[in-house]
Design an enzyme around this catalytic site. Structure first.
Site, PDB file in Angstrom:
ATOM      1  N   ASP A   1       0.820  -1.209   0.000  1.00 25.95           N
ATOM      2  CA  ASP A   1       0.000   0.000   0.000  1.00 25.95           C
ATOM      3  C   ASP A   1       0.860   1.268   0.000  1.00 25.95           C
ATOM      4  O   ASP A   1       1.713   1.450   0.879  1.00 25.95           O
ATOM      5  CB  ASP A   1      -0.897  -0.018   1.245  1.00 25.95           C
ATOM      6  CG  ASP A   1      -2.101   0.889   1.114  1.00 25.95           C
ATOM      7  OD1 ASP A   1      -2.293   1.469   0.035  1.00 25.95           O
ATOM      8  OD2 ASP A   1      -2.864   0.994   2.098  1.00 25.95           O
ATOM      9  N   ASP A   2       0.623   2.149  -0.975  1.00 29.88           N
ATOM     10  CA  ASP A   2       1.315   3.444  -1.085  1.00 29.88           C
ATOM     11  C   ASP A   2       2.832   3.302  -1.219  1.00 29.88           C
ATOM     12  O   ASP A   2       3.586   4.195  -0.796  1.00 29.88           O
ATOM     13  CB  ASP A   2       0.991   4.333   0.126  1.00 29.88           C
ATOM     14  CG  ASP A   2      -0.391   4.976   0.027  1.00 29.88           C
ATOM     15  OD1 ASP A   2      -1.164   4.596  -0.866  1.00 29.88           O
ATOM     16  OD2 ASP A   2      -0.698   5.855   0.843  1.00 29.88           O
TER      17      ASP A   2
ATOM     18  N   CYS B   1      -6.426   4.304  -3.839  1.00 32.75           N
ATOM     19  CA  CYS B   1      -6.619   2.983  -3.226  1.00 32.75           C
ATOM     20  C   CYS B   1      -7.658   2.060  -3.839  1.00 32.75           C
ATOM     21  O   CYS B   1      -7.338   1.017  -4.400  1.00 32.75           O
ATOM     22  CB  CYS B   1      -6.933   3.176  -1.749  1.00 32.75           C
ATOM     23  SG  CYS B   1      -5.726   4.178  -0.871  1.00 32.75           S
TER      24      CYS B   1
ATOM     25  N   ARG C   1      -7.380  -1.239  -6.657  1.00 34.85           N
ATOM     26  CA  ARG C   1      -7.727  -2.616  -6.277  1.00 34.85           C
ATOM     27  C   ARG C   1      -8.847  -3.165  -7.153  1.00 34.85           C
ATOM     28  O   ARG C   1      -8.875  -4.359  -7.472  1.00 34.85           O
ATOM     29  CB  ARG C   1      -8.099  -2.648  -4.791  1.00 34.85           C
ATOM     30  CG  ARG C   1      -6.893  -2.432  -3.922  1.00 34.85           C
ATOM     31  CD  ARG C   1      -7.228  -1.830  -2.549  1.00 34.85           C
ATOM     32  NE  ARG C   1      -6.096  -1.055  -2.105  1.00 34.85           N
ATOM     33  CZ  ARG C   1      -5.002  -1.590  -1.548  1.00 34.85           C
ATOM     34  NH1 ARG C   1      -4.953  -2.887  -1.294  1.00 34.85           N
ATOM     35  NH2 ARG C   1      -3.986  -0.824  -1.209  1.00 34.85           N
TER      36      ARG C   1
ATOM     37  N   LYS D   1      -5.415  -5.422   3.195  1.00 41.50           N
ATOM     38  CA  LYS D   1      -6.354  -4.340   2.881  1.00 41.50           C
ATOM     39  C   LYS D   1      -7.202  -4.698   1.668  1.00 41.50           C
ATOM     40  O   LYS D   1      -6.697  -4.790   0.556  1.00 41.50           O
ATOM     41  CB  LYS D   1      -5.569  -3.055   2.626  1.00 41.50           C
ATOM     42  CG  LYS D   1      -6.409  -1.863   2.181  1.00 41.50           C
ATOM     43  CD  LYS D   1      -5.512  -0.667   1.941  1.00 41.50           C
ATOM     44  CE  LYS D   1      -6.278   0.492   1.315  1.00 41.50           C
ATOM     45  NZ  LYS D   1      -5.411   1.661   1.075  1.00 41.50           N
TER      46      LYS D   1
ATOM     47  N   HIS E   1     -10.584  -3.057   0.746  1.00 39.18           N
ATOM     48  CA  HIS E   1     -10.975  -1.718   0.300  1.00 39.18           C
ATOM     49  C   HIS E   1     -11.860  -1.696  -0.945  1.00 39.18           C
ATOM     50  O   HIS E   1     -11.749  -0.798  -1.791  1.00 39.18           O
ATOM     51  CB  HIS E   1      -9.746  -0.835   0.082  1.00 39.18           C
ATOM     52  CG  HIS E   1     -10.019   0.598   0.436  1.00 39.18           C
ATOM     53  ND1 HIS E   1      -9.050   1.582   0.438  1.00 39.18           N
ATOM     54  CD2 HIS E   1     -11.164   1.220   0.803  1.00 39.18           C
ATOM     55  CE1 HIS E   1      -9.587   2.733   0.792  1.00 39.18           C
ATOM     56  NE2 HIS E   1     -10.873   2.539   1.021  1.00 39.18           N
TER      57      HIS E   1
ATOM     58  N   SER F   1      -8.381   1.375   4.323  1.00 35.56           N
ATOM     59  CA  SER F   1      -7.092   1.990   4.639  1.00 35.56           C
ATOM     60  C   SER F   1      -6.884   2.099   6.146  1.00 35.56           C
ATOM     61  O   SER F   1      -7.834   2.329   6.906  1.00 35.56           O
ATOM     62  CB  SER F   1      -6.994   3.391   4.019  1.00 35.56           C
ATOM     63  OG  SER F   1      -7.017   3.322   2.622  1.00 35.56           O
TER      64      SER F   1
ATOM     65  N   HIS G   1       1.035   2.333   4.063  1.00 36.74           N
ATOM     66  CA  HIS G   1       0.116   3.468   4.115  1.00 36.74           C
ATOM     67  C   HIS G   1       0.226   4.135   5.491  1.00 36.74           C
ATOM     68  O   HIS G   1       0.385   3.453   6.508  1.00 36.74           O
ATOM     69  CB  HIS G   1      -1.307   2.955   3.896  1.00 36.74           C
ATOM     70  CG  HIS G   1      -2.324   4.003   3.597  1.00 36.74           C
ATOM     71  ND1 HIS G   1      -2.723   4.956   4.518  1.00 36.74           N
ATOM     72  CD2 HIS G   1      -3.058   4.247   2.476  1.00 36.74           C
ATOM     73  CE1 HIS G   1      -3.642   5.728   3.981  1.00 36.74           C
ATOM     74  NE2 HIS G   1      -3.869   5.329   2.736  1.00 36.74           N
TER      75      HIS G   1
ATOM     76  N   ASP H   1       0.104  -0.446  -4.964  1.00 36.11           N
ATOM     77  CA  ASP H   1      -1.220  -0.084  -5.463  1.00 36.11           C
ATOM     78  C   ASP H   1      -1.227   1.266  -6.163  1.00 36.11           C
ATOM     79  O   ASP H   1      -2.013   1.507  -7.070  1.00 36.11           O
ATOM     80  CB  ASP H   1      -2.261  -0.118  -4.339  1.00 36.11           C
ATOM     81  CG  ASP H   1      -2.061   0.970  -3.287  1.00 36.11           C
ATOM     82  OD1 ASP H   1      -0.907   1.400  -3.079  1.00 36.11           O
ATOM     83  OD2 ASP H   1      -3.056   1.371  -2.643  1.00 36.11           O
ATOM     84  N   ASN H   2      -0.363   2.170  -5.731  1.00 35.21           N
ATOM     85  CA  ASN H   2      -0.253   3.497  -6.357  1.00 35.21           C
ATOM     86  C   ASN H   2       1.027   4.137  -5.831  1.00 35.21           C
ATOM     87  O   ASN H   2       1.743   3.536  -5.023  1.00 35.21           O
ATOM     88  CB  ASN H   2      -1.475   4.372  -6.060  1.00 35.21           C
ATOM     89  CG  ASN H   2      -1.900   4.393  -4.606  1.00 35.21           C
ATOM     90  OD1 ASN H   2      -2.968   3.874  -4.267  1.00 35.21           O
ATOM     91  ND2 ASN H   2      -1.093   4.959  -3.722  1.00 35.21           N
TER      92      ASN H   2
ATOM     93  N   LYS I   1       1.005   9.996  -5.295  1.00 42.11           N
ATOM     94  CA  LYS I   1      -0.327   9.428  -5.147  1.00 42.11           C
ATOM     95  C   LYS I   1      -1.409  10.460  -5.474  1.00 42.11           C
ATOM     96  O   LYS I   1      -1.340  11.610  -5.041  1.00 42.11           O
ATOM     97  CB  LYS I   1      -0.509   8.947  -3.709  1.00 42.11           C
ATOM     98  CG  LYS I   1      -1.890   8.430  -3.363  1.00 42.11           C
ATOM     99  CD  LYS I   1      -1.954   7.966  -1.919  1.00 42.11           C
ATOM    100  CE  LYS I   1      -3.333   7.449  -1.544  1.00 42.11           C
ATOM    101  NZ  LYS I   1      -3.365   6.898  -0.169  1.00 42.11           N
TER     102      LYS I   1
END
Length: 557
Positions: free
Chosen positions: A30-31, A70, A74, A123, A125, A148, A258, A317-318, A346
């Site tokens: 994540d992130d 996010c 996904r 996660k 989401h 998140s 994240h 994810d990003n 992001k």
């Protein structure tokens, strides 16, 4: 996984041929920024297990997220379809009424058709109501935070190596990001996003699901960040051990790295084993904990003699959330120098917001110490795994992803991307695509800052005079190309076709269910016990826990 079965030893496991229904593991951090990992050159990141896999596999140096935030990313990963196409917003809040449309076929649904066992850790989401959670979307088991880790407060059991109180370095004080997401067009106006008054939306839960007996359990609320990774590690290694003789799909969308809510120092977390151990600080501590879990996953594959029958994919994810300063990640070389502002991570479709660190590892099948600069995407997961598992894609919908298995399995370095144009949505609050990748070129019809940047930074370009870079020579986007140096007619034609043929679906929220009604009001957030305000921090509040949670070890007795 009600009771951990006898561990299959290396001598007992009889592996299938390498490409006979191979196992699939998807690591999705994540992130995570392009510049955060050791294999992309970060000078103080400690990721020895991740780096070993990357160097012994194929680095995919042009992997793109399906969305710069996010939930959208996904949705793209799980369906192979653009998030904008299926009506998913960039971000779902913790108490929204909708989720990933129920008519969408997920990667797990596809794998179940092929006879795979399926599990997810971390996660999700894509909706927190029970009909949207993983056990209803093709997964046999789930353990994780449904959204998140900043969407609610949590706790952290103290460690002996905690820094003194007041030693946190983060100066970021923002705690409610709803307006920020709305300003960027990533949240639908009618989404509550934690503002419904439901107490469950402000306290982070740890959820476990077993689809075989339709079990959904809230294990902790508020969850304990200090021991979260230990639970994750026990859960995923146990799943692998129990399914060593059958094909499986294990999706690991990490809750790390994240940032958390302001309830945690430096808005990051790690267990006592890793806290305050890296030169990079709290972010580095969180990332080394990810690396530890990944290392144990690979060791479990090797111990069960199934590593050569397992394809591992790794990405984020990003891009990194740059307004989070030292608590966020690094975009590395992807700094979009021409932008004139620093927030190009992001939330933006600049390279730093969507271009991800990535690799594929499959010993004996994918050549080690290799790289591919061909354009691939998170959108490609579903078509690729479906092809390798021998199951056809549904024919009643448009797929934006492409099968990239020929790139993964290429031994000559000649395989080419099946994406002639890979379009990117989001970042500029507009209806059409904001950018695209076409071979070596990155094309922009709209640019804007990352999440938290002023909307005054948005610049729109005429479809016939887009902003274009040659990323082969200029990955930091410093030198725009002249219109005479690009295939302009092809770009204009592709853009017009995309705009003319792209269709968008609308989310439909199912009516409230009987188990969502409390004191005459429908409440949709996850809650351990509404009579306690969704705060179940007492040991007596917890039901009998699954096998992977040792109560004494985790402070629940």
């Amino acid at each position: 996984l009600g009771v951990l079965a006898t561990v299959v030893s290396a001598s007992a496991a009889i592996p299938r041929a390498a490409q006979d229904k191979p196992n699939f593991i998807m690591f999705f951090v994540d992130d995570l920024g392009y510049g955060d990992v050791g294999f992309n050159g970060h000078p103080t990141t400690v990721t020895p297990n991740i780096d070993k896999l990357a160097f012994n596999g194929k680095v995919l140096s042009s992997w793109y997220s399906g969305c710069p935030v996010c939930s959208g990313s996904r949705a793209a990963l799980m369906t192979g379809r653009q998030f904008a196409r299926i009506g998913v917003p960039g971000v779902f809040g913790p108490d929204v009424t909708a989720g990933l449309p129920l008519n969408e076929t997920t990667a797990a649904d596809q794998m179940k058709k092929a006879g795979y066992a399926t599990a997810i850790m971390g996660k999700w989401h894509l909706g927190q109501r029970e009909m949207y959670l993983p056990a209803a979307r093709g997964f046999d088991y789930y353990l994780g935070i449904p959204y998140s880790d900043d969407m609610g407060n949590a706790r952290a059991t103290p460690c002996t190596n905690d820094l003194p109180e007041g030693a946190a370095k983060s100066t970021v004080t923002i705690t409610d990001y709803t307006d920020m997401y709305k300003a960027h067009g990533y949240v639908h106006e009618d989404d509550a996003c934690g503002q419904s008054g439901d107490p469950g939306a402000s306290i982070l839960p740890l959820v476990y699901q077993d689809a075989s007996n339709k079990t959904t359990m809230v294990l902790e609320q508020p969850l304990d960040f200090t021991h979260l990774a230990e639970k994750y590690e026990a859960y995923v290694t146990g799943f692998i051990q129990e399914h060593a003789t059958v094909p499986f799909f294990l999706y690991m969308p990490f809750s790390h790295v994240h940032t958390t809510s302001g309830s945690q120092p430096d808005k990051q977390y790690a267990g006592c084993k890793f806290k305050n151990t890296t030169k990079r600080g709290p972010f580095g501590d969180a990332l080394v904990e990810v690396d530890w879990i990944i290392g144990n996953v690979v060791s479990t594959l090797e111990q069960n003699n199934i590593d050569k029958n397992t394809l591992i994919l790794f990405t984020g994810d990003n891009g990194p959330w740059l307004i989070q300063e030292l608590s966020g990640g690094s975009r590395g070389i992807l700094n979009s120098r021409v932008a004139g502002y620093w927030n190009t991570g992001k939330g933006s479709t600049w390279e730093g917001g969507m271009h991800e660190a990535a690799f594929a590892y499959w010993p004996g099948t994918i050549d080690g110490n290799t790289r591919s600069a061909e354009v691939v995407s998170s959108l490609d997961l579903v078509p690729t795994l479906s092809a390798l598992a021998g199951v056809a894609l549904p024919t009643d919908r448009v797929y934006d992803g492409r099968d990239m298995s020929h790139i993964l399995l290429d031994h000559t370095g000649t395989a080419k991307s099946l994406h002639d144009f890979l379009f990117f949505y989001g970042g500029c609050s507009q209806d059409g695509p904001s950018a695209a990748r076409h071979g070596q070129f990155k094309v922009y019809w709209c640019t804007g800052g990352g999440l938290g940047a002023s909307r005054n930074l948005t610049v729109r370009y005429n479809e016939s005079t887009p902003l274009v870079f040659d990323l082969w020579e200029d990955p930091s986007e410093a030198h725009p190309l002249a219109m005479s140096d690009i295939p302009l007619n092809d770009i204009i034609a592709a853009y017009n076709k995309e705009v003319m043929t792209f269709t968008k679906e609308q989310l439909v929220s199912p009516p409230g269910q009987p188990n969502e009604l409390y004191n005459g009001t429908y409440m949709y957030a996850i809650c351990c016990d509404r009579s306690k305000g969704c705060d179940c921090n007492d040991a007596t509040d917890y039901p009998e826990l699954p096998w992977f949670v040792n109560r004494a070890r985790y402070g629940v007795v």
